[in-house]
Write a protein that holds these residues in place. Structure first.
Motif, short mmCIF file in Angstrom:
data_model
loop_
_atom_site.label_atom_id
_atom_site.label_comp_id
_atom_site.label_asym_id
_atom_site.label_seq_id
_atom_site.Cartn_x
_atom_site.Cartn_y
_atom_site.Cartn_z
N HIS B 205 0.85 -1.19 0.00
CA HIS B 205 0.00 0.00 0.00
C HIS B 205 0.88 1.23 0.00
CE1 HIS B 205 -3.85 -1.91 0.45
NE2 HIS B 205 -3.33 -2.72 1.35
N LYS B 207 1.12 5.04 0.76
CA LYS B 207 0.30 5.87 1.67
C LYS B 207 0.87 7.28 1.77
CE LYS B 207 -1.12 1.95 4.55
NZ LYS B 207 -0.92 1.21 5.79
N GLN B 253 -1.13 -5.17 -19.06
CA GLN B 253 -2.35 -4.43 -18.80
C GLN B 253 -2.13 -3.66 -17.49
OE1 GLN B 253 -6.27 -5.73 -20.07
NE2 GLN B 253 -5.59 -7.85 -19.99
N ILE B 254 -2.66 -2.44 -17.49
CA ILE B 254 -2.49 -1.56 -16.32
C ILE B 254 -3.85 -1.03 -15.92
CG2 ILE B 254 -1.56 0.69 -15.59
CD1 ILE B 254 0.92 0.08 -17.22
N TYR B 255 -4.11 -0.96 -14.62
CA TYR B 255 -5.35 -0.34 -14.16
C TYR B 255 -5.11 0.47 -12.89
CZ TYR B 255 -10.00 0.60 -12.53
OH TYR B 255 -11.13 1.27 -12.11
N ARG B 262 -4.47 8.91 -5.13
CA ARG B 262 -3.06 8.50 -5.19
C ARG B 262 -2.60 8.22 -6.62
NH1 ARG B 262 -3.03 3.34 -1.52
NH2 ARG B 262 -4.93 3.03 -2.74
N ASP B 268 -1.31 2.30 -10.64
CA ASP B 268 -1.46 1.40 -9.49
C ASP B 268 -1.10 -0.04 -9.90
OD1 ASP B 268 -2.19 0.11 -7.19
OD2 ASP B 268 -4.34 0.47 -7.37
N ASN B 269 -2.02 -0.73 -10.57
CA ASN B 269 -1.86 -2.16 -10.81
C ASN B 269 -1.35 -2.48 -12.21
OD1 ASN B 269 -3.05 -3.06 -8.25
ND2 ASN B 269 -4.87 -2.03 -9.07
N VAL B 270 -0.33 -3.33 -12.25
CA VAL B 270 0.28 -3.70 -13.53
C VAL B 270 0.37 -5.23 -13.62
CG1 VAL B 270 2.29 -3.43 -15.04
CG2 VAL B 270 1.71 -1.63 -13.39
N ALA B 271 -0.09 -5.79 -14.72
CA ALA B 271 0.11 -7.21 -15.02
C ALA B 271 0.93 -7.27 -16.30
CB ALA B 271 -1.23 -7.92 -15.21
N THR B 285 3.15 -9.32 -11.56
CA THR B 285 2.24 -8.25 -11.16
C THR B 285 2.96 -7.26 -10.25
OG1 THR B 285 1.45 -9.15 -9.04
CG2 THR B 285 0.40 -9.99 -11.01
N SER B 286 2.47 -6.03 -10.27
CA SER B 286 2.88 -5.08 -9.24
C SER B 286 1.69 -4.21 -8.89
CB SER B 286 4.06 -4.22 -9.70
OG SER B 286 3.67 -3.31 -10.71
N SER B 289 -1.75 -1.15 -4.20
CA SER B 289 -2.98 -1.19 -3.39
C SER B 289 -3.40 -2.58 -3.00
CB SER B 289 -4.11 -0.46 -4.11
OG SER B 289 -4.49 -1.14 -5.27
N TYR B 290 -2.50 -3.54 -3.02
CA TYR B 290 -2.87 -4.82 -2.40
C TYR B 290 -1.98 -5.12 -1.20
CZ TYR B 290 0.36 -7.62 -5.60
OH TYR B 290 1.40 -8.15 -6.32
N GLN B 291 -2.52 -5.96 -0.33
CA GLN B 291 -1.84 -6.34 0.90
C GLN B 291 -0.42 -6.82 0.58
OE1 GLN B 291 -2.38 -5.93 3.94
NE2 GLN B 291 -0.72 -7.24 4.64
#
Lengths: 383, 383
Positions: B205, B207, B253-255, B262, B268-271, B285-286, B289-291
């Motif tokens: 995360h 922050k 793919q990115i989202y 933020r 945020d999310n990349v696959a 993945t990166s 916003s995941y644990q």
């Protein structure tokens, strides 16, 4: 009844039915509690009659032995191209010789009132023909996954069953398996927070020269594809049932060693990504040439949840990682095969659509075709 | 010396140096065994002098305290934009006040003969400027990863160091960490068989409102990108050092949630997937916003190998799965920061190219730009 059977019995009567019902919504809950199912319990005569089509390893080692754990399903007929094998198995399972069919006289099963449901466990490309013939013979159909080797075939199967007024269900056993059901329930309850990623890997060594059951899997005409169609579908389907969403965009890369004779016709290694409407992404692999793996992880904002294995027959493990540490919930293992078959029987008895109908199988076939297209064209494919 | 220190001492002198040397090839083995390094052992005056540029959380909590475990490196100068902080730390570390610089007078470090090596621990977009200024001041440079925010900057940094005749190394600490080195050695020995897949996931995360160290990470101008540049680079670099290959094709793919403040500027999310010349594929993945997760798995024909975590500071776990079961090799943990800094010092003392030179950093930046391009254009990018 030994202790394992006793546990399974408990599970069937309590946990799993309730879990399946909870996921299927209020209608299914009513069904589980209905007088119909209650009076049927332990009444063998009220079990629906099943025919198994195709007597390969999966049918003989996993499906047929597990009818013993079914409440609503009994094995009453066999369909095989190998008469000796079929006769031997019929004797073993106490099946009338008149209820043993071959692929030529299969259609005469329409005259056998003992058979309500036909379970298709044939090579992938034969699913369409036998599903359609079964529907035309007036039987309901449970069909192994992948549903078929083309979207067109899937649609024909759905149409044939609709036209005949018969149920069609695809055998997504993981969706009837307690650890997976528990994971889905945890996600729905919000235990992991908003879902950001799914990763899933399914691999095993395909050995067509050593294992008869693998011979058809490397033949494009019979299998339709390689590791993706056979086991990558577990990664794909898990990404869908864990998020509860349908993907909107797909990317993929595929590689098969050109010098490996197993992969002259079907693919070996597949890496694919999926994007879901919520923004969740999936990153999955399948392979016919890496050391056996069947695992999945869901990455939520608040926690991740591992299922490793996620799609085994009898043994599963769950691990959850939160900010304050890891835990390994122990869930009662259940007979997913019996649960799956009983769900089909109940769907027929109660005239309800199964939880994994033909449309579910069609979706995966559509996404797999998109994965192949994305890899081939080197671009993402919108689905 | 307490037992932890004693173990570290042992490791430095035996296992880790040997492992690093083995990976660096015969030349490095000679270096480790050379009279030069042997006589220097425990001789503080023969340690090279280091300046740390940027006194953020990573510098003050991880890098500076770990000079104590270095054989060839000592902290002798600080560079900071916050004079009070710098003075306080200088006192704590016994650094001469004259060796405390700010960003204006930084270039005068050229007149400080105590400083041999400058370690750049600034926001990503500042790496190029300070690397170039340090080289022009006649200092060798260790620079944090990602090396820079564009290929052009990376090339300028390499050119500046070449022109000045100074060493440039990128701080890929995982490549100096015993568990990762052991995994690389096992792969090279063929313990896993032919490598088919790498999967790696890095998430945490971010922050910026709670943690000062995260403020610049969500600013495109300073960070250059989001989770990919910051932590996805561990997945990418691991896929490369574990296979020992350079990727040839990339999909992604990115989202990012458009409503999450933020991610107004960075992703945020990349696959992403990588294909290597051998046919091995990577699926990574990166996320911001995941644990928290830092894990990698290598799937070989004969076995898989897990590192979870793969890129932690002090704790690692290895698990190997073969046909006949799973094992968890215990490897002596080592101080990767000290090993990394000493490798740089040794490279300077012996006039050798570091194992992770500027060219290594440039490659990752090039691949990350390809990942962004692939996601943006919705097509695979050849690299």
């Amino acid at each position: 009844m030994n202790s394992t059977e006793s546990r399974r019995q408990f599970l069937r009567q309590a946990g799993l039915s309730a879990a399946v019902a909870a996921l299927a919504g209020p209608g299914a809950v009513a069904a589980v509690a209905s007088p119909l199912t209650n009076t049927m319990q332990n009444d063998d005569k009220k079990k629906l009659g099943w025919a198994v089509v195709g007597l390969g390893k999966f049918a003989t080692e996993q499906i047929m032995p597990n009818f013993k754990d079914c409440k609503h399903s009994k094995l009453v007929a066999l369909v095989s191209g190998t008469p000796d094998k079929a006769k031997k198995l019929a004797k073993e399972y106490g099946i009338d010789e008149k209820s043993v069919y071959d692929y030529q006289n299969f259609d005469s099963i329409k005259d056998n009132p003992a058979v309500d449901i036909v379970y298709i466990i044939l090579p992938n490309s034969m699913h369409a023909e036998y599903t359609i013939r079964a529907a035309q013979a007036g039987k309901h159909v449970l069909c192994e996954k992948p549903m078929a080797t083309s979207e067109e075939d899937c649609k024909k199967m759905i149409d044939a069953c609709n036209k005949a007024g018969k149920k069609l269900m695809i055998a997504y056993r993981a969706q009837y398996e307690p650890y997976n059901l528990d994971a889905i329930a945890r996600i729905k309850k919000g235990e992991l927070g908003k879902i950001k990623f799914i990763t899933a890997d399914h691999g095993r060594h395909v050995k067509p020269t050593e294992d008869k059951a693998d011979v058809w899997r490397v033949q494009k005409k019979l299998a339709g594809g390689g590791s993706l169609m056979d086991i990558g579908i577990y990664s794909l389907n898990a990404a869908r049932y864990l998020t509860g969403e349908e993907p909107v965009e797909v990317t993929a890369q595929i590689y098969s060693d050109p010098n490996d004779p197993r992969f002259k016709e079907v693919e070996d290694n597949v890496a694919f990504t999926l994007r879901f409407p919520s923004g969740a992404l999936a990153c999955c692999t399948s392979s016919y040439s890496y050391q056996s793996v069947k695992r999945g992880r869901i990455f939520g904002e608040k926690a991740w949840l591992d299922l490793d294995p996620i799609s085994d027959y009898y043994e599963h493990n769950m691990k959850i990682g939160k900010e304050d540490g890891e835990m390994e919930p122990k869930i009662q293992e259940g007979n997913q095969f019996a649960a799956e078959m009983d769900h089909m029987s109940e769907s027929v008895m109660q005239n309800k659509t199964p939880r994994t109908p033909g449309e579910e199988g069609l979706r995966d076939v559509r996404y797999m075709m998109a994965i192949y297209e994305a890899a081939k064209k080197g671009k993402s494919v919108k689905v």
